[in-house]
Enzyme design. Structure first.
Site, PDB file in Angstrom:
ATOM      1  CG  HIS A   1       8.176   8.833   7.656  1.00 24.07           C
ATOM      2  ND1 HIS A   1       8.577   8.464   6.542  1.00 24.07           N
ATOM      3  CD2 HIS A   1       8.995   8.660   8.510  1.00 24.07           C
ATOM      4  CE1 HIS A   1       9.944   8.181   6.423  1.00 24.07           C
ATOM      5  NE2 HIS A   1      10.253   8.205   7.744  1.00 24.07           N
TER       6      HIS A   1
ATOM      7  CG  ASP B   1       3.742   4.879   2.294  1.00 25.88           C
ATOM      8  OD1 ASP B   1       4.338   3.786   2.594  1.00 25.88           O
ATOM      9  OD2 ASP B   1       4.037   5.995   3.195  1.00 25.88           O
TER      10      ASP B   1
ATOM     11  CG  HIS C   1       8.080  12.498  -1.045  1.00 28.50           C
ATOM     12  ND1 HIS C   1       9.290  12.920  -1.042  1.00 28.50           N
ATOM     13  CD2 HIS C   1       7.983  11.282  -0.547  1.00 28.50           C
ATOM     14  CE1 HIS C   1      10.071  11.879  -0.237  1.00 28.50           C
ATOM     15  NE2 HIS C   1       9.395  10.910  -0.007  1.00 28.50           N
TER      16      HIS C   1
HETATM   17  N1  CMC Z   1      -3.205  16.142  -0.009  1.00 32.00           N
HETATM   18  C1  CMC Z   1      -3.681  17.371  -0.262  1.00 32.00           C
HETATM   19  N2  CMC Z   1      -2.674  18.382  -0.435  1.00 32.00           N
HETATM   20  C2  CMC Z   1      -1.436  18.132  -0.139  1.00 32.00           C
HETATM   21  C3  CMC Z   1      -0.928  16.847   0.383  1.00 32.00           C
HETATM   22  C4  CMC Z   1      -1.927  16.016   0.169  1.00 32.00           C
HETATM   23  N3  CMC Z   1      -1.496  14.474   0.534  1.00 32.00           N
HETATM   24  N4  CMC Z   1       0.221  16.991   0.567  1.00 32.00           N
HETATM   25  C5  CMC Z   1       0.759  18.209   0.440  1.00 32.00           C
HETATM   26  N5  CMC Z   1      -0.412  19.069   0.177  1.00 32.00           N
HETATM   27  C6  CMC Z   1      -0.434  20.404  -0.247  1.00 32.00           C
HETATM   28  C7  CMC Z   1      -0.370  21.250   1.408  1.00 32.00           C
HETATM   29  O1  CMC Z   1      -1.837  21.632   1.575  1.00 32.00           O
HETATM   30  C8  CMC Z   1       0.108  22.405   0.833  1.00 32.00           C
HETATM   31  O2  CMC Z   1      -0.493  23.132   0.053  1.00 32.00           O
HETATM   32  P1  CMC Z   1      -0.717  24.704   0.241  1.00 32.00           P
HETATM   33  O3  CMC Z   1       0.748  25.271  -0.481  1.00 32.00           O
HETATM   34  O4  CMC Z   1      -1.681  25.342  -0.704  1.00 32.00           O
HETATM   35  O5  CMC Z   1      -0.825  25.256   1.575  1.00 32.00           O
HETATM   36  C9  CMC Z   1       1.218  22.030  -0.182  1.00 32.00           C
HETATM   37  O6  CMC Z   1       0.764  20.762  -0.749  1.00 32.00           O
HETATM   38  C10 CMC Z   1       2.760  21.858   0.472  1.00 32.00           C
HETATM   39  O7  CMC Z   1       2.448  20.808   1.423  1.00 32.00           O
HETATM   40  P2  CMC Z   1       3.357  20.293   2.775  1.00 32.00           P
HETATM   41  O8  CMC Z   1       2.665  19.695   3.859  1.00 32.00           O
HETATM   42  O9  CMC Z   1       4.019  21.888   2.908  1.00 32.00           O
HETATM   43  O10 CMC Z   1       4.591  19.610   2.126  1.00 32.00           O
HETATM   44  P3  CMC Z   1       5.451  18.685   2.805  1.00 32.00           P
HETATM   45  O11 CMC Z   1       6.853  18.607   2.146  1.00 32.00           O
HETATM   46  O12 CMC Z   1       5.748  19.163   4.169  1.00 32.00           O
HETATM   47  O13 CMC Z   1       5.006  17.467   3.446  1.00 32.00           O
HETATM   48  C11 CMC Z   1       4.012  15.332   3.119  1.00 32.00           C
HETATM   49  C12 CMC Z   1       5.187  16.219   2.705  1.00 32.00           C
HETATM   50  C13 CMC Z   1       4.397  13.804   2.657  1.00 32.00           C
HETATM   51  C14 CMC Z   1       4.083  15.015   4.475  1.00 32.00           C
HETATM   52  C15 CMC Z   1       2.927  15.457   2.523  1.00 32.00           C
HETATM   53  O14 CMC Z   1       2.788  15.597   1.213  1.00 32.00           O
HETATM   54  C16 CMC Z   1       1.772  14.578   3.006  1.00 32.00           C
HETATM   55  O15 CMC Z   1       1.215  15.044   4.021  1.00 32.00           O
HETATM   56  N6  CMC Z   1       1.275  13.731   2.415  1.00 32.00           N
HETATM   57  C17 CMC Z   1       0.287  12.675   2.760  1.00 32.00           C
HETATM   58  C18 CMC Z   1       0.761  11.549   3.731  1.00 32.00           C
HETATM   59  C19 CMC Z   1       1.764  10.653   2.958  1.00 32.00           C
HETATM   60  O16 CMC Z   1       1.287  10.137   1.991  1.00 32.00           O
HETATM   61  N7  CMC Z   1       2.937  10.229   3.734  1.00 32.00           N
HETATM   62  C20 CMC Z   1       3.892   9.390   3.093  1.00 32.00           C
HETATM   63  C21 CMC Z   1       5.234   9.888   2.273  1.00 32.00           C
HETATM   64  S1  CMC Z   1       6.097   8.838   1.435  1.00 32.00           S
HETATM   65  C22 CMC Z   1       6.652   7.651   2.362  1.00 32.00           C
HETATM   66  C23 CMC Z   1       7.676   8.232   3.244  1.00 32.00           C
HETATM   67  O17 CMC Z   1       8.727   8.232   2.694  1.00 32.00           O
HETATM   68  O18 CMC Z   1       7.301   8.332   4.369  1.00 32.00           O
END
Ligand code: CMC
Length: 429
Positions: free
Chosen positions: A269, A364, A308
């Site tokens: 986050h 971010d 996201h």
């Molecule tokens: N790098 C590589 N793969 C990713 C990433 C990433 N940053 N984010 C998601 N994925 C892939 C994930 O591996 C999964 O792949 P598969 O379906 O093949 O297993 C798919 O995309 C869906 O991922 P998820 O974890 O189920 O998605 P989510 O909606 O639960 O998570 C997130 C959202 C923001 C936590 C995630 O995208 C992430 O970990 N990003 C990196 C951390 C980040 O930049 N966070 C800041 C968010 S913006 C500021 C805020 O509002 O907090």
């Protein structure tokens, strides 16, 4: 066929059919409870880990349209607010629901500017942290501690009292942030200068040393103000939901906001801006980007600052932040990490994995590069996010408190553990 706003469900266990009303594109989860296999049955529930498809509240504060890449606060597009408004005006908009008239804004700014000081005992409390304490840990604890200084804040049903706590929190978060920063580098805490703007005063408390009067660079002051606006609110994200969740127990707003800030601290986050900077430093050079992307594709690591839950398009905040970066670099000089970031973005956005997963840079990805160019150490980045998000948390907290449908947050679970079993004394196990 006449259109009906309802959903017909047949339970194939019993053959019984049910008609559930559809309102605002949703069904009420409690309407599922009538669907039972037999009279002993508890009734159907929805299982939704991570609340991926569950609306927990009705809100009027901000709209995130993830498919189109749109963000609006109270109906105003984020780009217009970032270009034309100020953080304190946006804070008023978020909390009070409308843009202020001139006299309302003057009063609001005056109240916030005159509440920037911390009680000296709060300062002493902060002095007790280890020299290398993470500023976000200090921030979370200090916000919670404010609850003990303002016991009147428990008066949740008094509108004036709520407004007073909201103004106090918006006013004091920069002071807490700056003290946490100076604690870490061993400089004496610098008191607020209430002649300066909200962002200018933060820069003063962070960076002023021996000069009689600190004069912030107007470009950096404006850039920081814009960054705060961009972070103002963002629907029911993890920290905002925590604010509402904890607030639903009717605890005071300081304790609820400490919980929200704790949720923000995590690297998935608000801690992502710090994680992005560490990642860019680790990559170090444009030429190392392809090898790093390979590790992401092998699922060894995640590309921080990408992806996201809601945005399946470019995050509009990230688009705007790139413009701010150019303005800041004209004053500070170009942060060489921007080239690594641009190369990462270029390669990632061409890659089939990122395209098919709809992974784009989020807010971010670029914010940390700007903060670093402005001289902020990485550990303070999530605290800067928290300052910007404070009015959003408080607007959402207040909205929840005034919502007649709000009840204490208490999700259900699917219990998968043991059935009843008898206790075995320790010697017989
Ligand atoms: N790098 C590589 N793969 C990713 C990433 C990433 N940053 N984010 C998601 N994925 C892939 C994930 O591996 C999964 O792949 P598969 O379906 O093949 O297993 C798919 O995309 C869906 O991922 P998820 O974890 O189920 O998605 P989510 O909606 O639960 O998570 C997130 C959202 C923001 C936590 C995630 O995208 C992430 O970990 N990003 C990196 C951390 C980040 O930049 N966070 C800041 C968010 S913006 C500021 C805020 O509002 O907090």
């Amino acid at each position: 066929m006449t259109k009906k706003n309802s959903l017909s469900i047949t339970d194939n266990r019993t053959g019984k059919s049910y008609e559930l009303p559809i309102e605002n594109g949703s069904i009420r989860a409690l309407d599922l409870r009538q669907i039972k296999e037999n009279s002993e049955d508890f009734g159907l529930m929805a299982y939704d880990p991570g609340f991926a498809n569950t609306a927990s509240v009705k809100s009027k504060v901000s709209l995130v349209d993830g498919e189109k890449g749109i963000l609006m606060y109270r109906g105003y597009p984020i780009e217009q607010l970032a270009e034309q408004s100020s953080f304190l005006e946006v804070a008023y908009l978020l909390v009070c629901g409308e843009l202020p008239a001139k006299d309302e804004f003057d009063q609001w700014s005056h109240e916030i500017t005159t509440h920037t000081f911390l009680h000296e005992n709060v300062k002493k409390l902060m002095e007790g942290f280890r020299y290398d304490a993470h500023p976000m840990g200090i921030f979370v604890s200090t916000v919670a501690a404010l609850s003990t200084f303002y016991p009147d804040s428990k008066n949740l049903d008094d509108a004036e009292c709520r407004k007073h706590q909201i103004q106090r929190l918006i006013a004091k978060t920069p002071t807490i942030a700056a003290f946490a920063y100076r604690h870490r580098i061993g400089l004496p805490y610098m008191y607020p200068d209430n002649d300066l703007s909200y962002a200018g005063n933060l820069l003063n408390m962070m960076y002023r040393t021996s000069e009689a009067k600190y004069e912030p660079d107007p470009v950096l002051e404006k850039a920081l103000d814009v960054l705060f606006i961009l972070h103002g609110d963002h629907g029911q994200n993890c920290s905002t939901s925590s604010m509402r969740f904890v607030g639903s127990s009717e605890v005071d707003p300081y304790c609820a906001m400490a919980a929200a800030a704790a949720a923000l601290y995590g690297p998935l986050h608000g801690g992502a801006n710090e994680a992005v900077l560490r990642m860019l430093r680790e990559i170090g050079d444009k030429k190392n980007v392809p090898a790093y992307i390979k590790r992401v594709l092998n699922k060894e690591i995640r590309l921080m600052g990408f992806g996201h839950r809601v945005y399946k398009n470019y995050d509009p905040r990230a688009t705007f932040i790139k413009k701010v970066a150019d303005q800041v670099f004209e004053v500070t000089g170009r942060n060489p990490l921007i080239d690594v970031a641009l190369e990462l973005e270029r390669i990632a956005l061409q890659d089939e994995y990122f395209v098919s997963h709809k992974l784009f840079p989020n807010v971010d990805f670029y914010s940390g590069i700007i903060y670093q160019a402005m001289g902020f150490p990485v550990e303070i980045f999530p605290v800067l996010f928290a300052i910007g998000r404070t009015p959003g948390w408080l607007a959402q907290w207040q909205e929840g408190h005034l919502d007649p449908e709000q009840r204490i947050a208490r999700p259900r679970q699917l219990y998968m553990g043991y059935g009843k079993r008898d206790y075995v004394p320790i010697g017989k196990r």
